[in-house]
Design a protein around this motif. Structure first.
Motif, PDB file in Angstrom:
ATOM      1  N   LEU A   1      41.132  12.613   9.773  1.00 54.00           N
ATOM      2  CA  LEU A   1      41.945  11.552  10.354  1.00 54.00           C
ATOM      3  C   LEU A   1      43.365  11.646   9.822  1.00 54.00           C
ATOM      4  CD1 LEU A   1      39.433   8.608  10.046  1.00 54.00           C
ATOM      5  CD2 LEU A   1      40.075   9.820  12.110  1.00 54.00           C
ATOM      6  N   ASN A   2      44.310  11.452  10.690  1.00 53.65           N
ATOM      7  CA  ASN A   2      45.715  11.513  10.309  1.00 53.65           C
ATOM      8  C   ASN A   2      46.312  10.106  10.413  1.00 53.65           C
ATOM      9  OD1 ASN A   2      48.388  12.043   9.897  1.00 53.65           O
ATOM     10  ND2 ASN A   2      48.551  13.591  11.493  1.00 53.65           N
ATOM     11  N   PRO A   3      46.617   9.467   9.285  1.00 50.11           N
ATOM     12  CA  PRO A   3      47.153   8.108   9.341  1.00 50.11           C
ATOM     13  C   PRO A   3      48.506   8.027  10.028  1.00 50.11           C
ATOM     14  CG  PRO A   3      47.188   8.938   7.089  1.00 50.11           C
ATOM     15  CD  PRO A   3      46.464   9.947   7.918  1.00 50.11           C
ATOM     16  N   TRP A   4      49.226   9.137  10.085  1.00 47.10           N
ATOM     17  CA  TRP A   4      50.549   9.115  10.716  1.00 47.10           C
ATOM     18  C   TRP A   4      50.457   8.950  12.231  1.00 47.10           C
ATOM     19  CZ3 TRP A   4      53.752   7.960   7.196  1.00 47.10           C
ATOM     20  CH2 TRP A   4      53.583   8.442   5.910  1.00 47.10           C
ATOM     21  N   ASN A   5      49.283   9.208  12.810  1.00 50.72           N
ATOM     22  CA  ASN A   5      49.116   9.021  14.250  1.00 50.72           C
ATOM     23  C   ASN A   5      49.186   7.547  14.642  1.00 50.72           C
ATOM     24  OD1 ASN A   5      48.771  11.753  14.556  1.00 50.72           O
ATOM     25  ND2 ASN A   5      46.542  11.643  14.597  1.00 50.72           N
ATOM     26  N   TYR A   6      49.029   6.675  13.688  1.00 50.53           N
ATOM     27  CA  TYR A   6      48.996   5.239  13.969  1.00 50.53           C
ATOM     28  C   TYR A   6      50.288   4.522  13.588  1.00 50.53           C
ATOM     29  CZ  TYR A   6      44.114   6.418  14.371  1.00 50.53           C
ATOM     30  OH  TYR A   6      42.945   7.007  14.751  1.00 50.53           O
ATOM     31  N   LYS A   7      51.305   5.271  13.210  1.00 51.24           N
ATOM     32  CA  LYS A   7      52.584   4.683  12.788  1.00 51.24           C
ATOM     33  C   LYS A   7      53.667   5.002  13.816  1.00 51.24           C
ATOM     34  CE  LYS A   7      52.901   2.967   9.157  1.00 51.24           C
ATOM     35  NZ  LYS A   7      52.746   1.583   8.838  1.00 51.24           N
ATOM     36  N   PRO A   8      54.657   4.119  13.964  1.00 46.20           N
ATOM     37  CA  PRO A   8      55.760   4.383  14.901  1.00 46.20           C
ATOM     38  C   PRO A   8      56.672   5.504  14.395  1.00 46.20           C
ATOM     39  CG  PRO A   8      56.152   2.355  13.687  1.00 46.20           C
ATOM     40  CD  PRO A   8      54.778   2.827  13.301  1.00 46.20           C
TER      41      PRO A   8
ATOM     42  N   PRO B   1      56.703  10.780   8.263  1.00 47.90           N
ATOM     43  CA  PRO B   1      57.170  11.449   7.043  1.00 47.90           C
ATOM     44  C   PRO B   1      58.603  11.958   7.139  1.00 47.90           C
ATOM     45  CG  PRO B   1      54.958  12.176   7.569  1.00 47.90           C
ATOM     46  CD  PRO B   1      55.402  11.315   8.715  1.00 47.90           C
ATOM     47  N   TRP B   2      58.964  12.537   8.276  1.00 46.71           N
ATOM     48  CA  TRP B   2      60.323  13.073   8.406  1.00 46.71           C
ATOM     49  C   TRP B   2      61.363  11.965   8.343  1.00 46.71           C
ATOM     50  CZ3 TRP B   2      63.271  11.269  12.370  1.00 46.71           C
ATOM     51  CH2 TRP B   2      62.607  10.675  13.447  1.00 46.71           C
ATOM     52  N   SER B   3      61.070  10.795   8.913  1.00 42.09           N
ATOM     53  CA  SER B   3      62.051   9.713   8.897  1.00 42.09           C
ATOM     54  C   SER B   3      62.152   9.076   7.511  1.00 42.09           C
ATOM     55  CB  SER B   3      61.725   8.659   9.957  1.00 42.09           C
ATOM     56  OG  SER B   3      60.496   8.033   9.672  1.00 42.09           O
ATOM     57  N   ILE B   4      61.040   9.017   6.785  1.00 42.00           N
ATOM     58  CA  ILE B   4      61.067   8.483   5.422  1.00 42.00           C
ATOM     59  C   ILE B   4      61.891   9.397   4.526  1.00 42.00           C
ATOM     60  CG2 ILE B   4      59.637   7.993   3.397  1.00 42.00           C
ATOM     61  CD1 ILE B   4      57.430   7.089   5.389  1.00 42.00           C
TER      62      ILE B   4
END
Length: 88
Positions: free
Chosen positions: A7-14, A19-22
């Motif tokens: 599971l990739n938690p980044w799939n559920y974030k805008p 990671p690249w924007s952070i």
């Protein structure tokens, strides 16, 4: 032998919480503080909380989300055709 995809938690974030924007935001703020003030102590004051923030959201948060099992529930809801939002 088929392996179940992780599971990739980044799939559920805008997009603004990827990671690249952070990384881009944190690095821009740290470099910007140096370019504006040219003072190491000011840059350090800016960098310490930003590095802690980036470390938490890039290293700790994804692991916690995967280990908590909450992503399993979201994925099951999406497979069933739900939106993942609480219905009343």
């Amino acid at each position: 032998m088929s392996q179940e995809p992780t599971l990739n938690p980044w799939n559920y974030k805008p997009w603004w919480c990827q990671p690249w924007s952070i990384l881009l935001t944190g690095i821009t703020l740290i470099v910007g503080s140096w370019l504006v003030f040219h003072q190491l102590w000011v840059t350090a004051i800016v960098a310490v909380p930003l590095v802690a923030w980036m470390g938490f959201f890039l290293l700790v948060w994804p692991r916690l989300m995967i280990e908590s099992g909450i992503l399993d529930r979201y994925e099951a809801q999406f497979r069933e055709g739900g939106t993942g939002e609480k219905e009343e």
